[in-house]
Every structure is written in C-alpha cells, then in structure tokens.
Write a protein that holds these residues in place. Sequence first.
Motif, PDB file in Angstrom:
ATOM      1  N   VAL A 172      52.316 -14.567 100.135  1.00  0.00           N
ATOM      2  CA  VAL A 172      52.614 -13.139 100.220  1.00  0.00           C
ATOM      3  C   VAL A 172      54.111 -12.951 100.386  1.00  0.00           C
ATOM      4  N   VAL A 173      54.578 -11.730 100.112  1.00  0.00           N
ATOM      5  CA  VAL A 173      55.939 -11.344 100.482  1.00  0.00           C
ATOM      6  C   VAL A 173      55.937 -10.756 101.886  1.00  0.00           C
ATOM      7  N   GLY A 174      54.828 -10.094 102.253  1.00  0.00           N
ATOM      8  CA  GLY A 174      54.721  -9.526 103.586  1.00  0.00           C
ATOM      9  C   GLY A 174      53.282  -9.481 104.063  1.00  0.00           C
ATOM     10  N   ILE A 175      53.107  -9.642 105.375  1.00  0.00           N
ATOM     11  CA  ILE A 175      51.805  -9.478 106.000  1.00  0.00           C
ATOM     12  C   ILE A 175      52.015  -8.694 107.290  1.00  0.00           C
ATOM     13  N   SER A 176      51.334  -7.564 107.417  1.00  0.00           N
ATOM     14  CA  SER A 176      51.572  -6.658 108.540  1.00  0.00           C
ATOM     15  C   SER A 176      50.333  -5.813 108.773  1.00  0.00           C
TER      16      SER A 176
END
Length: 259
Positions: A172-176
């Motif tokens: 992923v590029v981001g996980i939030s």
Amino acid sequence: MYQDERLLFILDFLTKHRRITVDQICSFYDVSRDTARRDLVKLEEQKKIIRTRGGALLPAAHNEVKGYQTRLQTASTEKKQIGQKAASLIQHDDRIILDSSTTVQACAELMEDEPCTVITNSIYQADILSSKNKIRIQLLGGELEKDHRFLYGESVIERLSHYHVDKLFLGVVGISENGLTIAHEEDGMVKRKMIKQAKQVIVLADYTKLGVTDFYRFASLEDIDLLITDQTPPKKFRNLLNKHSVDLLIANDDIEEDD
C-alpha cells in the motif's frame, strides 16, 4: 522589514501553524492590511500558499510516488525485514497472489525455492521467481503500466476471478482509519479483486505508510487479516487495528512496544 523577509517569516509561520490571517500579518510585522494582502498575493503567485477569505493556508501535502526502481532503493533494509517475515509465512504447496509493490518484491526475492503456485500482475515479481525452479508462476495478462511495470485492466480482473488462493501479499501507499489507499486507481482496482480471491489478506507496509491516506481507497481495514511492518506502531494505531480485528506482526522482533 523588506517584503522578501516577511514572506519567509510568513511561510515559516504557516509551516508551524498551517494557516495565517491578514490581521496576524499586520500585527506580527507592523504593516497595513493592503501590504499584508500584497504579500499573500505574491506567495500565491509562487504557488506556495492558498489564499482564503481573510488569510491563507498551506496547500495539502501530497506524497510523490516515485519510480519503481527509486522506491525499491528507499528504506531497503526495512523492506527486506518485512519481506523476510512475509516469506516465512509461505507453506509447502501454498497458492498465493503477489501484487506489484516493491515491499512485496522483497518477499519474492526471499522466498525459498519450494513447491508453491504464485499468481501476479507484476513483471518484476515474475522475473524474480523465474529463477526458482519449484515455483509455478501464473502471470496475469493485461495492459502494461510502463513506469511501474504492472499489468492492469478488465482482462486482469476477469482472469483473477478464476483463482482462489490461500494468501495474498499486498503493498500500500497508505494504511489508516480511512482504509487502504494507493496512488493509481488502475492498480487499486486490481488489488480490490485480489482481496476477494484470497482466504488470508496480508498487508506489507513499512512504518512510514502507517496513518497515511493517499489518493485512491481500494479496501477497508475490515478486508485485511494481518499487517506486517518494521516497527511497533503507536498505541492509537494498534487500537485501530484491534478494533477492526487486524493482527499485527513486527518484522524486527527486537523493537519494544511503546505506550
């Protein structure tokens, strides 16, 4: 104070506080409202701020998604740690999907040459695994994204629908709290389909990706089973994972948890 000096001070204030008002500029630098507005116009022309009613704010920061080779060289130690931990989860005769991310590439590089079947849409992953004689490779055909060398499109998604696998290894590029995000919609649509075809969804993400939200959301936290990262996340992020029943695995087992 000259205008150039004020502009630097204004930008420094914005870096710390994200926004500034015309009244604050007048107060801080003892100038008229007209002068304060001219300063903001100048900064807007330089594309350094966004003017608002009565003031200005900094543009939202976007993380540039660099080329594949550049990303591969970034934080390579962390990627290898995560890749090693991920590779250790692959069992004899497993059927797995590897996506096109550089962290997942580290997993491919560190896989043992043991019987298993790998499905991927990545030219890089297929090339790496081609030297491992006991691993069967199914390369998903589709349109080629030339910069990052992954295949995408309806043909890839349709082909994926025929496979049911034990594990998916996903970057992923981001996980939030906003879920799993990526820079390219085409890549995200393929990842979404990969998730549907796997019994266990494993996200590989170094510490810099945690708490980050990028352009295209392709999945929610409920869609994943396990997160492998290189450092223990803050307690708030761990609580978020627990809330959504996501297991956490730290590649560097020597790092202690913080409170």
